[in-house]
Design a protein around this motif. Sequence first.
Motif, PDB file in Angstrom:
ATOM      1  N   ASN A   1      -0.815 -54.273   4.228  1.00  0.00           N
ATOM      2  CA  ASN A   1      -1.764 -53.192   3.981  1.00  0.00           C
ATOM      3  C   ASN A   1      -1.443 -52.492   2.658  1.00  0.00           C
ATOM      4  N   ASN A   2      -1.566 -53.233   1.562  1.00  0.00           N
ATOM      5  CA  ASN A   2      -1.370 -52.652   0.236  1.00  0.00           C
ATOM      6  C   ASN A   2      -2.685 -52.032  -0.230  1.00  0.00           C
ATOM      7  N   GLN A   3      -3.012 -50.858   0.319  1.00  0.00           N
ATOM      8  CA  GLN A   3      -4.319 -50.267   0.033  1.00  0.00           C
ATOM      9  C   GLN A   3      -4.506 -49.957  -1.445  1.00  0.00           C
ATOM     10  N   GLY A   4      -3.414 -49.729  -2.159  1.00  0.00           N
ATOM     11  CA  GLY A   4      -3.516 -49.402  -3.571  1.00  0.00           C
ATOM     12  C   GLY A   4      -3.863 -50.568  -4.468  1.00  0.00           C
ATOM     13  N   VAL A   5      -4.137 -51.763  -3.907  1.00  0.00           N
ATOM     14  CA  VAL A   5      -4.437 -52.935  -4.721  1.00  0.00           C
ATOM     15  C   VAL A   5      -5.887 -52.943  -5.217  1.00  0.00           C
TER      16      VAL A   5
ATOM     17  N   TYR B   1      -6.099 -62.996  -5.575  1.00  0.00           N
ATOM     18  CA  TYR B   1      -5.012 -62.257  -4.919  1.00  0.00           C
ATOM     19  C   TYR B   1      -3.658 -62.500  -5.573  1.00  0.00           C
ATOM     20  N   ARG B   2      -3.447 -63.713  -6.104  1.00  0.00           N
ATOM     21  CA  ARG B   2      -2.130 -64.061  -6.650  1.00  0.00           C
ATOM     22  C   ARG B   2      -1.860 -63.373  -7.996  1.00  0.00           C
ATOM     23  N   HIS B   3      -2.889 -62.750  -8.575  1.00  0.00           N
ATOM     24  CA  HIS B   3      -2.744 -62.139  -9.902  1.00  0.00           C
ATOM     25  C   HIS B   3      -2.742 -60.613  -9.863  1.00  0.00           C
ATOM     26  N   ILE B   4      -2.947 -60.010  -8.674  1.00  0.00           N
ATOM     27  CA  ILE B   4      -3.091 -58.561  -8.593  1.00  0.00           C
ATOM     28  C   ILE B   4      -2.069 -57.964  -7.648  1.00  0.00           C
ATOM     29  N   GLY B   5      -1.938 -56.635  -7.665  1.00  0.00           N
ATOM     30  CA  GLY B   5      -1.010 -55.925  -6.795  1.00  0.00           C
ATOM     31  C   GLY B   5      -0.988 -54.460  -7.185  1.00  0.00           C
ATOM     32  N   PRO B   6      -0.571 -53.552  -6.288  1.00  0.00           N
ATOM     33  CA  PRO B   6      -0.601 -52.108  -6.561  1.00  0.00           C
ATOM     34  C   PRO B   6       0.163 -51.689  -7.810  1.00  0.00           C
ATOM     35  N   ASP B   7       1.192 -52.458  -8.191  1.00  0.00           N
ATOM     36  CA  ASP B   7       1.982 -52.127  -9.380  1.00  0.00           C
ATOM     37  C   ASP B   7       1.760 -53.118 -10.521  1.00  0.00           C
ATOM     38  N   THR B   8       0.795 -54.034 -10.332  1.00  0.00           N
ATOM     39  CA  THR B   8       0.549 -55.074 -11.330  1.00  0.00           C
ATOM     40  C   THR B   8      -0.844 -54.965 -11.932  1.00  0.00           C
ATOM     41  N   ASP B   9      -1.856 -55.038 -11.077  1.00  0.00           N
ATOM     42  CA  ASP B   9      -3.247 -55.038 -11.520  1.00  0.00           C
ATOM     43  C   ASP B   9      -4.094 -54.539 -10.368  1.00  0.00           C
ATOM     44  N   VAL B  10      -4.886 -53.498 -10.619  1.00  0.00           N
ATOM     45  CA  VAL B  10      -5.666 -52.854  -9.555  1.00  0.00           C
ATOM     46  C   VAL B  10      -7.145 -52.879  -9.919  1.00  0.00           C
ATOM     47  N   PRO B  11      -7.899 -53.872  -9.440  1.00  0.00           N
ATOM     48  CA  PRO B  11      -9.337 -53.930  -9.726  1.00  0.00           C
ATOM     49  C   PRO B  11     -10.110 -52.851  -8.965  1.00  0.00           C
ATOM     50  N   ALA B  12     -11.353 -52.652  -9.406  1.00  0.00           N
ATOM     51  CA  ALA B  12     -12.281 -51.730  -8.741  1.00  0.00           C
ATOM     52  C   ALA B  12     -13.671 -52.354  -8.827  1.00  0.00           C
TER      53      ALA B  12
ATOM     54  N   MET C   1      -5.470 -44.285  -6.165  1.00  0.00           N
ATOM     55  CA  MET C   1      -4.176 -44.962  -6.122  1.00  0.00           C
ATOM     56  C   MET C   1      -3.065 -43.977  -5.732  1.00  0.00           C
ATOM     57  N   SER C   2      -3.121 -42.772  -6.287  1.00  0.00           N
ATOM     58  CA  SER C   2      -2.106 -41.755  -5.973  1.00  0.00           C
ATOM     59  C   SER C   2      -2.141 -41.394  -4.494  1.00  0.00           C
ATOM     60  N   GLN C   3      -3.362 -41.213  -3.962  1.00  0.00           N
ATOM     61  CA  GLN C   3      -3.490 -40.879  -2.546  1.00  0.00           C
ATOM     62  C   GLN C   3      -2.959 -42.013  -1.665  1.00  0.00           C
ATOM     63  N   ASN C   4      -3.242 -43.260  -2.056  1.00  0.00           N
ATOM     64  CA  ASN C   4      -2.739 -44.412  -1.305  1.00  0.00           C
ATOM     65  C   ASN C   4      -1.215 -44.447  -1.316  1.00  0.00           C
ATOM     66  N   SER C   5      -0.619 -44.153  -2.471  1.00  0.00           N
ATOM     67  CA  SER C   5       0.850 -44.180  -2.581  1.00  0.00           C
ATOM     68  C   SER C   5       1.491 -43.102  -1.714  1.00  0.00           C
ATOM     69  N   MET C   6       0.813 -41.966  -1.623  1.00  0.00           N
ATOM     70  CA  MET C   6       1.372 -40.845  -0.857  1.00  0.00           C
ATOM     71  C   MET C   6       0.940 -40.845   0.606  1.00  0.00           C
ATOM     72  N   ARG C   7       0.067 -41.796   0.975  1.00  0.00           N
ATOM     73  CA  ARG C   7      -0.427 -41.910   2.347  1.00  0.00           C
ATOM     74  C   ARG C   7      -1.126 -40.624   2.800  1.00  0.00           C
TER      75      ARG C   7
END
Length: 449
Positions: free
Chosen positions: A192-196, A157-168, A385-391
């Motif tokens: 609730n950073n769903q885009g992560v 968790y400490r290495h990822i984020g919606p604007d940093t690193d988005v695993p799948a 990710m785009s859908q998550n950003s736009m809710r």
Amino acid sequence: MINNVKEIVEKVIADVKVKNPGQEEFHQTVEEVFTSLIPVLEKNPAYVDEKILERLVEPERQIMFRVPWIDDKGEIQINRGFRVQFNSAIGPYKGGLRFHPSVNLSIIKFLGFEQIFKNSLTGLPIGGGKGGSDFDPKGKSDREIMRFCQSFMTELYRHIGPDTDVPAGDIGVGGREIGYLYGQYKRIRNANNQGVLTGKGLTFGGSLARTEATGYGLVYFVEEMLKEAGKTIEGKRVVVSGSGNVAIYAVQKAQSLGAKVVAMSDSNGYIVDEEGIDVALIQQIKEVERKRIKEYVDRRQCAKYFEGKGIWNIKADVVLPCATQNDINLDDAKKIVENGTFAVGEGANMPCTNEAVEYFLEKGVLLAPAKAANAGGVATSALEMSQNSMRLAWTFEEVDKKLHDIMVNIFKDSRDAAKQYGFEGNYVVGANIAGFLKVADAMMAQGLV
């Protein structure tokens, strides 16, 4: 001053082998990509002067960590976790997590390096990364998998984020695992950073068509490649290796376009169904019951099961390797050509050895390279990710249409790049060049970072 670009490229490849001993898969992908870029480097010497190749092969960050967890017997188990953040020149790191006993640093680096160019080809703002663990989900209970995923995410968790690193997801990581991983991330971050993470369930930010995307995208690319050659997949006999997510939905899409898929496999053996694979039955066995593919013949009397390898002995017009890396070696490639196959679509990452690729191209087989042909999965992850950003959430048809358009554009870019540099019809070289140029130009523009 450049004296001989070929020698410079060979030195970079040699240095990679010295600096990364024993990482055979990583060596293989670097050699495959860089040797195809020589004409580009000769025309654009600034890439050599700025040492773009040397910078590309060094990940921006390599993370390796301990993953302790408790099994259902109350015993402590220890696995190793990885995340390699390779290149963020065009966007946040993006790439799957693979849970499989074979996972090691070489596998993760080869996948992450390929991801740089694959993500570039999508035309979307995502960089290259990859991760995973040598944990084996097979035979584990849901509770064991949940405990492992929670422990894995407690470090990741400490290495990822919606604007940093988005695993799948990747091999061994499906909707169940993504759900557990996201739940732990949300709990730790209180956000609730769903885009992560992408590949999530539809009830918490997932995208329709994401499950189907890699397999569908593969067939969309292959169909464009066949059209360019005056052919179509309709009415063709197809063999698919693998029986995971990519393979299942490649079969479904190929058959919806009129092909007949007659064989699939898993790591234990393969099935042959001359009437055409029953996709619904495969989905029930693999996705719902999580059983081995041999169960198929018990429920479909016209099918046969064969233990071990050998799926490439079956005659086919089109083959789609969707299992794992180096699934097709030179001997397999010779059998495939001998059987009259005229097109190969790489659904898995690097499923053909470099020798097999060279043989296919030498024999005039149409080859859809993985970094282009299987980019539909990560492309749809970026759409998630785009859908998550736009809710908001798009319909299945909207996502599928965007996916189809992206795959058509990837084909055109690969075709045009190959033609521009004198390799018309060679989509392997074309994809490498098209993917490289965007990343290299972004790196040049951002200075020495």
